[in-house]
Every structure is written in structure tokens, then in C-alpha cells.
Design a protein around this motif. Structure first.
Motif, PDB file in Angstrom:
ATOM      1  N   ILE A  60       6.860 -49.437  12.606  1.00 23.95           N
ATOM      2  CA  ILE A  60       7.825 -48.844  13.539  1.00 23.95           C
ATOM      3  C   ILE A  60       8.056 -49.770  14.730  1.00 23.95           C
ATOM      4  CG2 ILE A  60       8.148 -46.919  15.164  1.00 23.95           C
ATOM      5  CD1 ILE A  60       8.846 -46.247  12.264  1.00 23.95           C
ATOM      6  N   ALA A  61       6.999 -50.464  15.162  1.00 16.90           N
ATOM      7  CA  ALA A  61       7.153 -51.435  16.253  1.00 16.90           C
ATOM      8  C   ALA A  61       8.105 -52.555  15.820  1.00 16.90           C
ATOM      9  CB  ALA A  61       5.798 -52.004  16.653  1.00 16.90           C
ATOM     10  N   ALA A  62       7.937 -53.036  14.592  1.00 15.62           N
ATOM     11  CA  ALA A  62       8.836 -54.071  14.068  1.00 15.62           C
ATOM     12  C   ALA A  62      10.258 -53.525  13.969  1.00 15.62           C
ATOM     13  CB  ALA A  62       8.341 -54.554  12.707  1.00 15.62           C
ATOM     14  N   ALA A  63      10.405 -52.280  13.543  1.00 15.95           N
ATOM     15  CA  ALA A  63      11.732 -51.661  13.423  1.00 15.95           C
ATOM     16  C   ALA A  63      12.405 -51.538  14.788  1.00 15.95           C
ATOM     17  CB  ALA A  63      11.616 -50.291  12.760  1.00 15.95           C
ATOM     18  N   SER A  64      11.624 -51.275  15.827  1.00 11.78           N
ATOM     19  CA  SER A  64      12.194 -51.114  17.167  1.00 11.78           C
ATOM     20  C   SER A  64      12.865 -52.393  17.648  1.00 11.78           C
ATOM     21  CB  SER A  64      11.121 -50.661  18.160  1.00 11.78           C
ATOM     22  OG  SER A  64      10.257 -51.730  18.510  1.00 11.78           O
ATOM     23  N   ALA A  79      10.790 -55.752   7.206  1.00 15.47           N
ATOM     24  CA  ALA A  79       9.794 -56.399   6.357  1.00 15.47           C
ATOM     25  C   ALA A  79       9.512 -57.814   6.847  1.00 15.47           C
ATOM     26  CB  ALA A  79      10.263 -56.419   4.907  1.00 15.47           C
ATOM     27  N   ALA A  80      10.557 -58.528   7.256  1.00 15.14           N
ATOM     28  CA  ALA A  80      10.367 -59.887   7.777  1.00 15.14           C
ATOM     29  C   ALA A  80       9.541 -59.858   9.052  1.00 15.14           C
ATOM     30  CB  ALA A  80      11.721 -60.538   8.037  1.00 15.14           C
ATOM     31  N   ALA A  81       9.883 -58.958   9.973  1.00 13.76           N
ATOM     32  CA  ALA A  81       9.161 -58.871  11.244  1.00 13.76           C
ATOM     33  C   ALA A  81       7.713 -58.434  11.045  1.00 13.76           C
ATOM     34  CB  ALA A  81       9.879 -57.911  12.191  1.00 13.76           C
ATOM     35  N   ALA A  82       7.496 -57.524  10.094  1.00 16.21           N
ATOM     36  CA  ALA A  82       6.146 -56.991   9.862  1.00 16.21           C
ATOM     37  C   ALA A  82       5.343 -57.827   8.870  1.00 16.21           C
ATOM     38  CB  ALA A  82       6.245 -55.551   9.357  1.00 16.21           C
ATOM     39  N   ARG A 130      15.152 -64.538   9.498  1.00 12.38           N
ATOM     40  CA  ARG A 130      15.368 -63.891   8.194  1.00 12.38           C
ATOM     41  C   ARG A 130      16.846 -63.554   7.994  1.00 12.38           C
ATOM     42  NH1 ARG A 130      16.519 -63.076   3.816  1.00 12.38           N
ATOM     43  NH2 ARG A 130      15.688 -61.515   2.371  1.00 12.38           N
ATOM     44  N   LEU A 131      17.491 -63.074   9.054  1.00 13.09           N
ATOM     45  CA  LEU A 131      18.921 -62.796   8.977  1.00 13.09           C
ATOM     46  C   LEU A 131      19.704 -64.076   8.686  1.00 13.09           C
ATOM     47  CD1 LEU A 131      19.335 -60.326  11.963  1.00 13.09           C
ATOM     48  CD2 LEU A 131      19.933 -59.820   9.598  1.00 13.09           C
ATOM     49  N   GLU A 132      19.333 -65.152   9.348  1.00 13.58           N
ATOM     50  CA  GLU A 132      20.004 -66.435   9.136  1.00 13.58           C
ATOM     51  C   GLU A 132      19.900 -66.872   7.675  1.00 13.58           C
ATOM     52  OE1 GLU A 132      20.312 -69.904  12.520  1.00 13.58           O
ATOM     53  OE2 GLU A 132      18.385 -69.577  11.572  1.00 13.58           O
TER      54      GLU A 132
END
Length: 197
Positions: free
Chosen positions: A12-16, A28-31, A99-101
Motif C-alpha cells: 500500500i505504501a508503494a501504491a501511495s 509491483a515495480a516499486a515494491a 518501470r513506466l519508461e
């Protein structure tokens, strides 16, 4: 939020960092987790009505597919986001941007504004400027002068963070001209920002 399992709290922290609306691919990339694992966790939270709800699915140009979700309330996202240490927040923004890039390599112009925002929050000034400039070009094609203003102003505020170079000077000149043209259209020739000295 504190009642969630520790793994769910990290997710959830990564989602924020992604935003009020987010997708399992970015999270998923952030976490640093597989997309299917994040998607499954988010779906379980949504099914229980905890913190998020499902909004659909997304498919990126690189072929990755994942669910899309939204925080039940903006306050949930803000609380989680503001609990992150500044260095961790910046790191997560950079990870999401990278990851978006990669995922949107064939159509970065379509998400240039999102990339610029993540790189800016991730303290990667050079990449932020690069994507703000791409967003300026995309906005000009849509005749969206107010968006051109926003992105040009962002570039001008970021340029002092870049080392002096002929390229930086060129970008400053181009943005100044774009800014003046868009101010003229959006606010009129008499706007104080564009009156001759």
C-alpha cells in the motif's frame, strides 16, 4: 491501515507513490514484487473492502497486464504517502518512473506528464526536464496552451538544478519562447507576464 499484514502495508505504501488511482504493474515495480502477487493482494483487499477497490485492468504497450485499483478515500493515500521517509519516497518515485519508461518505450509521449512528475518527485532533474519537454510538445499538438504553461514553468524551475551547459541554455531559450507564446494565447497579450520591458 495498521491492521493490515506487514506485506500489505508495504504494498500500500508503494501504491501511495503511484497515486490515488494505481495499477498493479507500477506498484509491483516499486515494491519489487511480481505483478501477479501484487494484483492478487490488491484484489483480496478490494474484496474485503479494505483501503482499496478494484476499477478494472490495464495493458501496457510492452504486453504487461495488471489490475487497476483506487484508494477508497484520498485520506488513506495521503496518510500512507506522508508516512514514507523523504528518501524512500524519492526512491519509489524513481523506480515507478523507470518501470513506466520501460513499459511505455513505444509511446512515452502519451505518458510524458506522468513520467515528468515521477522523475521530479524522485529528484532526477534531468529526466524530469526531458519528460516535461516531451509533454510540452504533446500539449502543443492538442493546442492545450494551459498545459504548455504548466510544463514550461516546471522546466524553468528545474533548470537551476542542472549543471551549466550549452544544452541547458538552449532548453531555457526554447522554454522561454514557448512560455511567451502560450501566455499570449492563454492569458492575452496584455498579461503582466508578457508585457515588453
Amino acid at each position: 491501515i495498521e491492521a493490515l499484514a506487514e506485506a500489505d502495508q508495504r504494498m500500500i505504501a508503494a501504491a501511495s507513490v503511484v497515486g490515488i488511482e494505481f495499477d498493479a504493474i507500477s506498484v509491483a515495480a516499486a515494491a519489487a514484487q511480481p505483478v501477479h502477487a501484487v494484483d492478487e493482494r490488491c484484489a483480496q483487499l478490494a474484496a474485503r473492502g479494505q483501503v482499496v477497490h478494484a476499477t478494472g485492468t490495464t495493458s501496457w504497450p510492452d504486453g504487461t497486464i495488471g489490475g487497476t485499483y483506487e484508494f477508497l478515500h484520498a485520506l488513506h493515500r495521503d496518510v500512507v504517502y506522508n508516512r514514507l521517509a523523504p528518501a524512500e519516497r524519492a526512491r519509489l518515485h524513481r523506480t515507478v518512473a523507470e518501470r513506466l519508461e520501460a513499459g511505455w518505450a513505444s509511446d512515452r509521449v502519451g505518458i510524458a506528464a506522468v513520467l515528468a512528475a515521477h522523475f521530479e518527485c524522485g529528484n532526477d532533474w534531468s529526466k524530469a526536464v526531458q519528460h516535461h519537454l516531451a509533454a510540452v510538445d504533446a500539449s502543443k499538438l492538442r493546442l492545450a496552451d494551459r498545459e504548455v504553461l504548466v510544463h514550461c514553468e516546471a522546466v524553468m524551475s528545474l533548470l537551476p538544478r542542472l549543471p551549466p551547459s550549452p544544452e541547458r541554455d538552449r532548453i531555457e531559450m526554447v522554454c522561454s519562447l514557448e512560455l511567451a507564446a502560450s501566455l499570449n494565447v492563454a492569458r492575452g497579450y496584455g498579461a503582466p507576464e508578457i508585457r515588453p520591458l
